[in-house]
Structure formats: C-alpha cells, structure tokens
Design a protein around this motif. Sequence first.
Motif, short mmCIF file in Angstrom:
data_model
loop_
_atom_site.label_atom_id
_atom_site.label_comp_id
_atom_site.label_asym_id
_atom_site.label_seq_id
_atom_site.Cartn_x
_atom_site.Cartn_y
_atom_site.Cartn_z
N LEU A 154 11.23 -17.67 26.35
CA LEU A 154 11.10 -16.36 26.95
C LEU A 154 11.33 -15.27 25.91
N HIS A 155 12.29 -15.48 25.03
CA HIS A 155 12.61 -14.52 23.99
C HIS A 155 11.42 -14.34 23.03
N VAL A 156 10.88 -15.45 22.55
CA VAL A 156 9.75 -15.39 21.63
C VAL A 156 8.54 -14.77 22.32
N GLY A 157 8.28 -15.17 23.56
CA GLY A 157 7.15 -14.62 24.29
C GLY A 157 7.26 -13.11 24.48
N PHE A 158 8.48 -12.64 24.76
CA PHE A 158 8.69 -11.21 24.92
C PHE A 158 8.37 -10.48 23.62
N GLY A 159 8.83 -11.03 22.49
CA GLY A 159 8.58 -10.39 21.20
C GLY A 159 7.11 -10.29 20.88
N LEU A 160 6.35 -11.34 21.17
CA LEU A 160 4.92 -11.33 20.87
C LEU A 160 4.17 -10.38 21.81
#
Length: 238
Positions: free
Chosen positions: A87-93
Amino acid sequence: MEARTTRDRIVAAAAELLATGGREAVSTRAVSAAAGVQAPTIYRLFGDKQGLLDAVGAHGISEYLHEKTVRERDPDPVEDLRRGWDLHVGFGLAHPALYALVFGEPRPGAGSPAEHRAAAVLRGMIRRVAEAGRLRVSEERAANLVHATGRGITLTLIGMDPERRDPTLSEFARESVIAAVTTDGTAGPAAGAGPVPTAVTLRAHLPELAVLTEAERGLLREWLDRVAAQGRAVPAVT
C-alpha cells in the motif's frame, strides 16, 4: 470558521499545484492566486512556506493513512506488514510529488507531521508482529529498516521511467526485509532462534504485566532492550 475555510482553500490550491507542477510550482505567489487570497494570509495561517508544505503533506497523506488503518487486518501480522508495504509503495507511485514532499527530504531530529503520523502507523504494525512472537530484532530496528528500505524503493521507482520499472523490485526488497526481521512459523519465536525474539516478544507485552510495579517494568524494559540490541538482521534472501 472563516479562517478555517480559508485555510482549507489554501491547502487545496497548494496541493493541486504540487500534483500538477511539482514542488517548484508551489510558490507563495502561485498559491495566493489560485486560492484567491493575499500572501500575508498564507504567512498568518502557516508561518512560512515550510509550514504550508507541511500542511499540504499532512492533508494529502491523511487519506492514505486512513485506508491503511481502517482496512481489515490480516490475522497474520507478518502478512499484514506485507500488505502495508504494498500500500505504501502503491501510494508513492500514484502520488509521486506528494510522496517526495513527505518522504523525500528527511529532516534530522524533526520530520514533518505527516511523516510522524506514517511512522506511528508503521510502529503499530511492527508491534503486532512482536506481540505474536515473530520479530527477531528490536521493534525500533525493525521499524527503521522497513521504513528506510520501503522509502528508498519507492523513491527509486518514482525516479524511473514508468515503462522501465521492474515490477518485482519492490517485492524482492519487501521479502528480503521481512526475512531479515521476522522469524519463521505462524506463532511464537522459531526454535533455535535464540533469546532475542523472546526478549522482543516479552518487551511488546510489558504494558500487560500489571503484576509488576512501574519501577519493576522499567527495569525489565531496560534489560530486555539490552538483550534485543544484540540482535542482528540475517542476510537477505537470495
């Protein structure tokens, strides 16, 4: 009420400028024009430009943190940590400029309010792993490693051309970190793992030990922290 409405309008205008033009687009002049206010109003409400940027970061990341905290927890806290990573990586992208604003410029000894909130959520996830007896290093070390690696991977992927991004890079980093900080099994420290996972687990449950006085819990906490500090991350998976 009027001041609050004006503040929200300024934050929304700055957030839109950030999303469309990056941090460089968030000038006092541009925000004033977009929000329909005078520059002194911005300084009165936010102190300075950094105060405005911190407010934009806190506003933008609140929805992400809400999704991260209200979603149904996986019964396995390690699997829950995996989902939190993704979720963290997806939010950043999905929000590269906002992510870079919040996580791209560490401030030693300080940090933005949004970064502090995100760190608190991560510590809560790590605490669940510790309470389940699955953590092989101290909570602080595990949280720092997950945060540093996740942030580095996300910023790296943001910096790549979308068509050149390796979709397995985040997964590989995630599994390497999880292997480094957690034990095998679904409950309790792994056999032969040594005293560190046991110390970390007991440390996580200290608040529940009402049979001990506060002074006794403090002494035990100090001892357990010393044991946990001896833990070293295992080599990453290959």
